[in-house]
Design a protein around this motif. Structure first.
Motif, PDB file in Angstrom:
ATOM      1  N   VAL A  80       0.850  -1.189   0.000  1.00  0.00           N
ATOM      2  CA  VAL A  80       0.000   0.000   0.000  1.00  0.00           C
ATOM      3  C   VAL A  80       0.885   1.238   0.000  1.00  0.00           C
ATOM      4  N   PRO A  81       0.601   2.219  -0.869  1.00  0.00           N
ATOM      5  CA  PRO A  81       1.396   3.451  -0.860  1.00  0.00           C
ATOM      6  C   PRO A  81       1.467   4.049   0.536  1.00  0.00           C
ATOM      7  N   ALA A 112      -2.745   7.819   5.874  1.00  0.00           N
ATOM      8  CA  ALA A 112      -4.047   8.483   5.946  1.00  0.00           C
ATOM      9  C   ALA A 112      -5.105   7.535   6.526  1.00  0.00           C
ATOM     10  N   PHE A 113      -5.069   6.271   6.092  1.00  0.00           N
ATOM     11  CA  PHE A 113      -6.020   5.287   6.592  1.00  0.00           C
ATOM     12  C   PHE A 113      -5.848   5.081   8.099  1.00  0.00           C
ATOM     13  N   ALA A 114      -4.581   4.909   8.541  1.00  0.00           N
ATOM     14  CA  ALA A 114      -4.323   4.669   9.966  1.00  0.00           C
ATOM     15  C   ALA A 114      -4.720   5.870  10.808  1.00  0.00           C
ATOM     16  N   VAL A 121       1.461   0.895  10.898  1.00  0.00           N
ATOM     17  CA  VAL A 121       1.939   2.021  10.079  1.00  0.00           C
ATOM     18  C   VAL A 121       2.719   2.980  10.963  1.00  0.00           C
ATOM     19  N   PRO A 122       3.981   3.295  10.616  1.00  0.00           N
ATOM     20  CA  PRO A 122       4.756   4.253  11.424  1.00  0.00           C
ATOM     21  C   PRO A 122       4.066   5.601  11.458  1.00  0.00           C
ATOM     22  N   ALA A 153      -8.400  -7.146  11.545  1.00  0.00           N
ATOM     23  CA  ALA A 153      -7.337  -7.065  10.529  1.00  0.00           C
ATOM     24  C   ALA A 153      -7.045  -5.611  10.162  1.00  0.00           C
ATOM     25  N   GLU A 154      -8.101  -4.805   9.999  1.00  0.00           N
ATOM     26  CA  GLU A 154      -7.899  -3.398   9.660  1.00  0.00           C
ATOM     27  C   GLU A 154      -7.175  -2.657  10.773  1.00  0.00           C
ATOM     28  N   LEU A 155      -7.576  -2.925  12.021  1.00  0.00           N
ATOM     29  CA  LEU A 155      -6.930  -2.253  13.141  1.00  0.00           C
ATOM     30  C   LEU A 155      -5.470  -2.677  13.272  1.00  0.00           C
ATOM     31  N   TRP A 156      -5.195  -3.954  13.072  1.00  0.00           N
ATOM     32  CA  TRP A 156      -3.806  -4.425  13.178  1.00  0.00           C
ATOM     33  C   TRP A 156      -2.935  -3.777  12.095  1.00  0.00           C
TER      34      TRP A 156
END
Length: 513
Positions: free
Chosen positions: A425-426, A432-434, A510-511, A502-505
């Motif tokens: 993932v870019p 942005a997602f995290a 993500v740094p 899974a999404e939360l993990w």
């Protein structure tokens, strides 16, 4: 040949004779000038025949006069007699002989103007002869090109015209054509010079010496073949300006030959793209059969697929480099903005090496092409099932995207599984997602109301097991239950859902800036 002092002496109408330095009579004469100054050198370029009646000697010595003219590299000195002097002064004869300056005697009956006209006429004739020779050479080279000889005919004719050897070397340092056949041996010592000329852009040329003694001369000109190539021309004697014009004419003819071949090449590349697209999107439609009589049968099962893209995004430079390999076990074409290569495994490394000569190229490599796999979702496809080549092309494309995103020269599709989901993932999209997903927990923790982010991370790392996670955090399991309940409330998500976990993990990996 340019007019020399010897030519002027041979003209009986001028009546010139030699007084000193007869060994320099082969010197070319660039012009004729007359002066009675003691030091006329500020007004001379060198190479002239200077004419004087001797008045200049009244203001200087014969020794100084001759030394100045010799140091300025004059072609010679013409001394008019029976005007100021009945004969050439002996001191001037001795001084000219000592300094190697040719000294000619001009009789009274010969006006200086007659010598100037003779030299001017000879220079004009020489200039015209050069134009004629260049024109004839260009006509000869063009005739060689339009016949059946092609580039080979041009190179052979060029070698004949210059009395030397000539060769065309491609981007892979291979000799395309040469004349005579032994010319290829002369190129081994010129590899560094060939690479320098080939590496420059635009019309580029260079001149170098040949052999350990440096006796020969070699001229190198950049060509586009396809791919950056070089025309090398050499011979034992130095090249004259006319010779260099002939070489330039050969470069022009070879360039026109390439332009004609390029038009055909563009059509061929478009056809290859159409064939590759049919092979990928219409498996079993016989596209490989169409390709076979033109380029050989494309590699099948077990082949590797490469997806390549250079810094400029143009496919031409990459296709030039790949076509220089000239191997039927390789099929390359532009497809959807990338250059796609289907090659046997043994040739894939050569294709990568050739492509990586293009600046900042990125490469993605598929798994080996296998037989068709069963559809894991039967009945859900909107069209015909994807063939094995389609799968390999998609794998190579995804690996290429990862290579460009991660700034790597090459990425194998098989490596993506081991690099983790985050690398697929870019980085900006992942951040942005995290940020959006975890923002309620981050703001809660920032107000000092608990440690929900760390608690959630530890709880997910222990697969939702309360006691091990609580022990790792150093809190009671009831405290952890309360924190996870609060996190679920703030997030508005069901934390028992595998998808939500899974999404939360992913977001927690993500740094953060």
């Amino acid at each position: 040949m340019p007019v020399t002092l010897g030519d002027l002496l041979a003209d009986r109408g001028l009546g010139l004779s030699v007084a000193a330095a007869g060994a320099g009579l082969d010197r070319p004469v660039s012009w004729v000038h007359s002066s009675e100054l003691a030091d006329p050198t500020p007004y001379l370029d060198g190479g002239e025949l200077l004419l004087t009646t001797g008045l200049a000697l009244a203001g200087t010595t014969a020794e100084d006069y001759a030394a100045r003219l010799a140091a300025h590299r004059l072609a010679g000195l013409g001394f008019g007699t029976d005007l100021g002097y009945a004969q050439v002064p002996p001191a001037l004869v001795r001084s000219c002989a000592e300094h190697g300056l040719p000294l000619l005697v001009v009789p009274e009956r010969t006006p200086f103007l007659a010598i100037a006209k003779a030299v001017s006429a000879a220079l004009a004739a020489e200039s015209y002869a050069q134009v004629v020779r260049t024109d004839q050479a260009q006509r000869s080279l063009t005739a060689a090109a339009v016949g059946r000889g092609g580039a080979g005919g041009v190179v052979r004719r060029l070698a004949e015209l210059l009395g030397g050897w000539a060769a065309v070397v491609d981007a892979g340092d291979r000799v395309r054509v040469c004349a005579p056949r032994t010319a290829a041996r002369r190129l081994s010592g010129l590899r560094p010079e060939l690479a320098r000329v080939r590496g420059r852009h635009g019309a580029t040329s260079a001149t170098t010496t040949e052999g350990a003694d440096g006796a020969g001369q070699v001229v190198l000109h950049r060509l586009r073949l396809p791919g950056p190539g070089v025309l090398a021309v050499g011979r034992p004697a130095p090249f004259s300006p006319v010779d260099l014009q002939v070489v330039g004419a050969a470069v022009s003819v070879l360039t026109l030959l390439h332009a004609r071949a390029t038009a055909v090449g563009r059509a061929e590349r478009a056809l290859r793209t159409a064939v590759l697209r049919a092979m990928v999107e219409l498996p079993g439609a016989g596209a490989a059969t169409i390709a076979e009589p033109l380029w050989g049968r494309p590699p099948g099962e077990g082949a590797l697929v490469l997806a390549l893209r250079g810094r400029s995004g143009s496919a031409d430079e990459l296709l030039d480099a790949l076509e220089a390999l000239d191997d039927e076990s390789l099929f390359a074409a532009e497809l959807d903005g990338a250059v796609v290569v289907v090659a046997d495994p043994g040739l894939a490394a050569d294709a990568l090496a050739a492509a990586e000569r293009v600046p900042d190229v990125r490469a993605g490599m598929s798994e080996p092409v296998r037989g068709p796999a069963p559809d894991p979702f039967p009945g859900h496809g909107a069209g015909p099932p994807a063939g094995p080549l389609h799968t390999a092309v998609e794998q190579a494309g995804r690996a290429l995207d990862a290579a460009r995103r991660l700034g790597r020269a090459r990425v194998r599709f098989a490596d993506l599984a081991g690099s983790g989901l985050r690398d697929l993932v870019p980085a900006r999209d992942a951040a942005a997602f995290a940020e959006a997903l975890l923002d309620p927990l981050v703001r809660h923790d920032a107000r000092g109301r608990g440690d929900l982010v760390a608690s959630l991370r530890e709880w997910l790392a222990h697969h939702g097991q309360w006691d091990p996670a609580a022990a790792a955090l150093g809190v009671h399991r009831h405290t952890l239950r309360a924190r996870i309940g609060k996190a679920a409330e703030l997030l508005g998500r069901d934390l028992d859902s595998p998808g939500v976990r899974a999404e939360l993990w992913f977001a927690l990996q993500v740094p953060r800036a």
